[in-house]
Write an enzyme that holds these catalytic residues in place. Sequence first.
Site: not given
Length: 580
Positions: A51, A286, A296
């Site tokens: 994104e 992950r 983030k």
Amino acid sequence: MSKASTHKDNETSNPAAPAPNFLRNQINADLAAGTYSRVGLPNVITRFPPEPNGYLHIGHAKSICTNFGLARDYAGRCHMRFDDTNPEKEEQEYVDTILDSVRWLGFDWKQADGEHLHFASDYFDQLYAMAEYLISAGHAYVDSQSAADMASNRGDFSKPGVNSPFRERSPAESLDLFRRMKAGEFKDGEHIVRAKIDMASPNMNLRDPAIYRIRHAHHHRTGDKWCIYPMYDYTHPLSDAIENITHSICTLEFQDHRPFYDWVIARCAEGGFFQQPVPHQYEFARLNLTYIVTSKRKLRQLVEEKIVEGWDDPRMPTLVGMRRRGYTPEAIQLMCERTGVTKSDGWIDYSVLEGCLREDLDPKAPRATAVLRPLKLIIDNFPEGETVECSSPVHPHHPERGNRTFPISKEVWIEADDFMEEPSKGYFRLYPGNKVRLRYGYVVECTGCEKDAEGKVIAVHCNYFADSKSGTEGSANYKVKGNIHWVSVAQALSAEVRLFDRLFTDPNPDSGGKDFKQFLNPQSKETVTAYLEIGMTAANPGEVFQFERHGYFVADAVESVAGKPVFNRVVTLKDSWAAA
Ligand code: ATP
Ligand code: MG
């Protein structure tokens, strides 16, 4: 992840063995079965779908290396796709830095069969048409409940949801409302389009998930064309299907989303939008690296609260930061390969990445001399005003790379800790009465030191042996234990050197509800004025050297100016964090 621990995955302890990668097994099985044999398309099409709302970090590198790496290894292709469905949070600036980072890592969406750069926003017309189809076919409806009612009617893990009073609206009525939503007749939140699945499903993601919402917002690519935007969970699978993706690879937290992923593609395939075979989603663990944070939100906090100097601060685990720090794409790729692709979450010790860095840099980096904590050594019997040229290999294992030269003169800088007035046990460097070799130069014998009023040593004295020069016949007559580096005072380059270290002192700074900011390493950045061998004047920004005995250093790409490089320590020569 239940409990944070630090362990090296088994596969990392034996670099020679191929790391486990369940995705390869899956692809091999699909190839054997011919699952994705389609005319004019490769058997493997993956995608990297960020994104555009922030900077990429080392976790994303894992996803990039996995997706682009599989496409490369199976002669397939990997699409670079921006999942840009959130107009408020997304910006062109992020698109640019993400593309730049992917290219830097060594991958390209321009492939033999064309360029594969995509934006989910390019599919807004198609996604809209599919939503109209789903509504007409009775698979979706416009819900007009308030947000609060919708939330309370959703139930929770122990309580089934309650059907919306609008659920049985006729397709015609829903379609009319949807078109009016698109035409801008309603305010944000007044209506929403939901898939009609099962409000009692134990999987919350199947309780009539939203697929379209009203947002009167400007989009970085589509401008003001739309005031309704598709939801991520709706957009993502359909974008995969539009692009003929075969293996849609994501992280484990999306496992619960897979049933909806399959549902929405299957319904649209029934409606004739897609043909079999359709994409399939696979989830992998992950990448969690110790001593860093990758959320983030937390990275943003570090930047906004000025704990670091920006997104590209060399201590940040962002790709722009790591690049400035002197980390190489090859080392990051090696770490991603070596840690494998598995289905169970774990932690990879940061030292694995540092080990990959050393492995990549050692054979490449030219050697140079730097004195980081200088102390003056005066060679009393060296002729005043004279200089003698010394030389050493650019790289000890690559004689073909030639030699570098640097002068020696009466005064040289040495490391302050290469002298002790009263040597501790086992110390074999400079102390009064002891001989050492000035690396690539002469053997000297220490005669004493000078001190200031506080008793601090400010200069050391010695005499040299004129017939002891390295590389000459006489040098063999001198057997000394210590071999120290030095830089001639008159011909040294004075340069700012930043000694970076880990940003956090705790291996898992944000696990188990801990406040990550409590574990900031106060010593993560130390700036010293060092003396470098004169040849370093010509160092190019981004060039990495091994400063002998100290580690690997890169000429900072942002702050270096011609003739005046600033250096960042990439990594030390040895792991100073290894458990005692
Ligand atoms: P974060 O939640 O850390 O901010 P994100 O998942 O929201 O990251 P995206 O831009 O959506 O950020 O991520 C793009 C891709 O990178 C996704 O497919 C995501 O699963 C993957 N990814 C993100 N973090 C990691 C990680 N630590 N390890 C492996 N893949 C990751
Ligand atoms: Mg995400």
